[in-house]
Design a protein around this motif. Structure first.
Motif, short mmCIF file in Angstrom:
data_model
loop_
_atom_site.label_atom_id
_atom_site.label_comp_id
_atom_site.label_asym_id
_atom_site.label_seq_id
_atom_site.Cartn_x
_atom_site.Cartn_y
_atom_site.Cartn_z
N THR A 16 0.82 -1.21 0.00
CA THR A 16 0.00 0.00 0.00
C THR A 16 0.86 1.26 0.00
OG1 THR A 16 -0.17 -0.21 2.43
CG2 THR A 16 -2.01 -1.04 1.11
N THR A 17 2.04 1.21 0.67
CA THR A 17 2.93 2.37 0.64
C THR A 17 3.33 2.70 -0.80
OG1 THR A 17 3.81 1.86 2.84
CG2 THR A 17 5.11 3.33 1.45
N GLY A 18 3.75 1.67 -1.54
CA GLY A 18 4.14 1.88 -2.93
C GLY A 18 2.98 2.34 -3.79
N PHE A 25 0.14 3.92 -2.90
CA PHE A 25 -0.25 5.29 -2.57
C PHE A 25 0.78 6.30 -3.07
CE2 PHE A 25 -2.69 3.44 1.23
CZ PHE A 25 -3.88 3.42 0.52
N TYR A 26 2.06 6.01 -2.84
CA TYR A 26 3.11 6.96 -3.20
C TYR A 26 3.23 7.13 -4.71
CZ TYR A 26 7.65 9.27 -3.30
OH TYR A 26 8.67 10.16 -3.54
N TYR A 27 3.22 6.03 -5.44
CA TYR A 27 3.37 6.11 -6.89
C TYR A 27 2.16 6.78 -7.54
CZ TYR A 27 7.29 2.85 -6.36
OH TYR A 27 8.48 2.27 -6.00
N LEU A 84 5.07 11.97 2.28
CA LEU A 84 5.49 10.65 2.76
C LEU A 84 6.30 10.77 4.04
CD1 LEU A 84 5.98 7.58 2.48
CD2 LEU A 84 7.87 8.12 0.94
N SER A 117 0.31 7.24 2.10
CA SER A 117 1.58 6.51 2.01
C SER A 117 2.38 6.66 3.30
CB SER A 117 2.40 7.02 0.81
OG SER A 117 2.89 8.32 1.02
N SER A 165 0.77 4.33 5.89
CA SER A 165 1.09 2.95 5.57
C SER A 165 2.55 2.62 5.91
CB SER A 165 0.83 2.70 4.07
OG SER A 165 1.11 1.37 3.73
N TYR A 166 3.45 3.55 5.61
CA TYR A 166 4.87 3.32 5.91
C TYR A 166 5.11 3.28 7.41
CZ TYR A 166 9.93 3.64 5.21
OH TYR A 166 11.28 3.38 5.20
#
Length: 297
Positions: free
Chosen positions: A75-77, A79-81, A96, A156, A159-160
């Protein structure tokens, strides 16, 4: 210090990702192809060495918990992307980076212990340095905000933060290589549900996508997950969140040398402030230990 160095290197590897993603987007590849490819090759790269450490099989409950932790990586990837589609990388990474105070705040709640003065001082410096390095004080910096991008960026960070908290506490008796590969499995499952792996069949993988997703898998899945699994259980989520700030200076440096993006004086100052904030708490602790040992003698 060894475990601190491992987490620091893992955080630096994350800093390269935004540059690789921007290069992939510049070639016309979609978030579905980029994210799906990263998670697929991250799964492959982590499981190959993990097969040599399966002599003692983990319990099913441990494996399920690690898969759940892997969902936070995915989910971090995602959301961030997706945030990078709506806002510049400099703004996305500032959002982030809210994981720095989120991680320390969450650990303080879970441990029912307030962070020490060194940690609080480091957080203040990190926030100042992040705003400077992210270019928010440059002309037009605040105009780059987009509501959808901001939401994705903050998600993100949440999530991180969950990943940092859980990776140092869940199934820590399982070998770090096996932990990393099981987490990568969770990330792949999530990515495949949201973005079916059509890149494996539509020819995009061997038509130029492979180098980008392989590098993203190496620097975004294999290296940081393994290093974090070795290091975070020994230093805690709070210190890991502070060390994670190394990602931003690395992002600025890689975008400057690879993408040839301009870096202003304020951004350079921000990078220096972040590096000081990372080193400061451990330096103060070591200094305090030396003073105590000297007074005891």
């Amino acid at each position: 210090m060894r475990y601190i160095l491992l987490v620091f290197i893992g955080a630096c590897s994350y800093g390269i990702l935004s540059t690789i993603v921007k290069l992939a987007y510049g070639q016309g590849y979609s978030p579905a192809e980029v994210i799906g490819g990263q998670m697929f090759f991250g799964f492959v790269l982590t499981w190959l060495p993990a097969l040599f450490f399966l002599r003692t099989k983990p319990q099913m409950r441990q494996l399920l918990l690690l898969v759940a932790v892997g969902l936070t990586v995915g989910t971090t990837g995602i959301f961030y992307y997706n945030a990078l589609q709506y806002i510049p990388a400099s703004v996305a990474i500032v959002l982030l980076f809210q994981f720095t105070w989120m991680g320390v705040f969450a650990e303080a709640i879970l441990s029912r212990r307030l962070p020490d003065k060194q940690t609080v001082g480091s957080l203040v410096l990190l926030l100042i340095g992040t705003l400077l390095a992210g270019g928010l004080f440059e002309s037009g910096g605040l105009e780059q905000f987009n509501l959808i991008g901001v939401i994705f960026g903050l998600l993100s960070a949440v999530s991180y933060t969950l990943f940092l908290l859980s990776s140092g506490k869940v199934a820590i008796t399982v070998h770090p290589w096996v932990r990393s590969s099981t987490m990568a499995t969770g990330s792949l499952l999530l990515a495949s549900l949201i973005y079916p792996p059509v890149f494996l069949f539509n020819g995009a993988l061997w038509d130029g996508l492979f180098p980008y997703v392989f590098l993203l898998a190496f620097f975004g899945i294999l290296l940081p997950t393994v290093l974090f699994n070795f290091g975070i259980p020994h230093i805690g989520a709070g210190m890991a969140a502070i060390l994670g700030a190394a990602e931003l200076p690395m992002a600025v440096i890689s975008s400057y040398f690879i993408l040839h993006e301009s870096v202003s004086l304020l951004q350079t100052v921000g990078v220096i402030v972040i590096l000081i904030a990372i080193v400061l708490p451990e330096w103060l602790r070591q200094r305090g230990k030396r003073k105590n040992s000297t007074s005891n003698e």
